[in-house]
Design a protein around this motif. Structure first.
Motif, short mmCIF file in Angstrom:
data_model
loop_
_atom_site.label_atom_id
_atom_site.label_comp_id
_atom_site.label_asym_id
_atom_site.label_seq_id
_atom_site.Cartn_x
_atom_site.Cartn_y
_atom_site.Cartn_z
N TRP A 100 63.76 -64.10 54.84
CA TRP A 100 62.70 -64.74 54.07
C TRP A 100 63.06 -66.19 53.75
O TRP A 100 62.22 -67.09 53.83
N TRP A 101 64.33 -66.44 53.39
CA TRP A 101 64.73 -67.82 53.08
C TRP A 101 64.74 -68.68 54.34
O TRP A 101 64.46 -69.89 54.28
N THR A 104 61.24 -69.55 54.69
CA THR A 104 60.91 -70.56 53.69
C THR A 104 61.29 -71.95 54.17
O THR A 104 60.53 -72.91 54.01
N SER A 107 58.82 -72.93 56.61
CA SER A 107 57.51 -73.21 56.03
C SER A 107 57.43 -74.62 55.44
O SER A 107 56.33 -75.17 55.32
N ASN A 125 51.56 -73.52 51.13
CA ASN A 125 52.38 -72.68 51.99
C ASN A 125 53.84 -72.65 51.51
O ASN A 125 54.43 -71.59 51.35
N ALA A 126 54.42 -73.82 51.27
CA ALA A 126 55.82 -73.90 50.85
C ALA A 126 56.02 -73.29 49.47
O ALA A 126 57.03 -72.62 49.22
N GLU A 127 55.08 -73.53 48.54
CA GLU A 127 55.20 -72.96 47.19
C GLU A 127 55.20 -71.43 47.23
O GLU A 127 55.97 -70.78 46.52
N PHE A 129 56.16 -69.45 49.71
CA PHE A 129 57.42 -68.94 50.25
C PHE A 129 58.58 -69.13 49.28
O PHE A 129 59.43 -68.25 49.14
N VAL A 130 58.64 -70.26 48.58
CA VAL A 130 59.73 -70.50 47.64
C VAL A 130 59.65 -69.55 46.45
O VAL A 130 60.66 -68.93 46.07
N THR A 132 58.11 -66.64 46.22
CA THR A 132 58.38 -65.28 46.67
C THR A 132 59.86 -65.08 46.97
O THR A 132 60.43 -64.03 46.65
N GLY A 133 60.49 -66.09 47.55
CA GLY A 133 61.93 -66.02 47.82
C GLY A 133 62.75 -65.91 46.55
O GLY A 133 63.73 -65.16 46.48
#
Length: 183
Positions: A100-101, A104, A107, A125-127, A129-130, A132-133
């Motif tokens: 996932w990271w 990220t 992303s 998109n980046a927010e 993934f970050v 959620t990570g």
């Protein structure tokens, strides 16, 4: 020294055993609740994936029940299968968090995107993934801490069994009919 080992075992180790029993009971209640929820979801929507998750939670709850019984009755062989399943789960979950990271990082350069509708004005998109990570990493650390408590409960049971075995063995040696003879 032998008396200190017995005293240390009786004062400190049962506390870890009872903490492990409490944690395992909370995990068992969560697993049963999730299994019931997934079963109901499967019956209402007819989704076969929900049936798979219901079966997995039910299967895992059986091993959690064995762990609790083993901790109560001081039978360590009932506790080992759950610890093995937990080790497999944590390893798989840790690999998922690492992947996932990596996603990220990708992303940030818009190489990986999550699906959302054009009318969705939520996170970028980046927010997504970050955030959620971060949540996945915190959940991983929580799972690792709970697994450590449960492993310490297993070690406590094993130590109590070994102490009981040593005491029984020494009593049997002193009561034995066969005494050493000196020639």
């Amino acid at each position: 020294m032998y008396e200190e080992e017995v005293e240390g075992c009786s004062k400190y180790k049962p506390t870890m055993r009872f903490a492990a029993i409490v944690v395992a009971t909370v995990i068992l209640m969560s697993e049963v609740s999730l299994a019931i929820f997934e079963y109901i979801h499967c019956r209402v929507d007819g989704n076969p994936l929900s049936a798979v998750f219901a079966a997995i939670f039910t299967f895992h709850s059986l091993f959690t029940t064995f762990y609790i019984i083993g901790a109560f009755r001081l039978v360590e062989c009932l506790m080992v299968p759950w610890l093995t399943l937990q080790l497999i789960f944590l390893t798989t979950f840790a690999m998922f968090v690492v992947v996932w990271w990596i996603a990220t990082l990708l992303s940030i350069f818009n190489l990986v995107q999550y699906y959302h509708t054009p009318s969705d004005q939520g996170l970028t998109n980046a927010e997504f993934f970050v955030l959620t990570g971060i949540v996945l990493t915190l959940v991983l650390f929580l799972c690792m801490k709970l697994s450590h408590i449960l492993y310490k409960g297993f070690v406590s049971v094993r130590t109590q069994n070994m102490t009981r075995y040593r005491i029984t063995e020494s009593v049997q040696r002193t009561d034995s009919v066969l005494k050493p003879s000196y020639v």
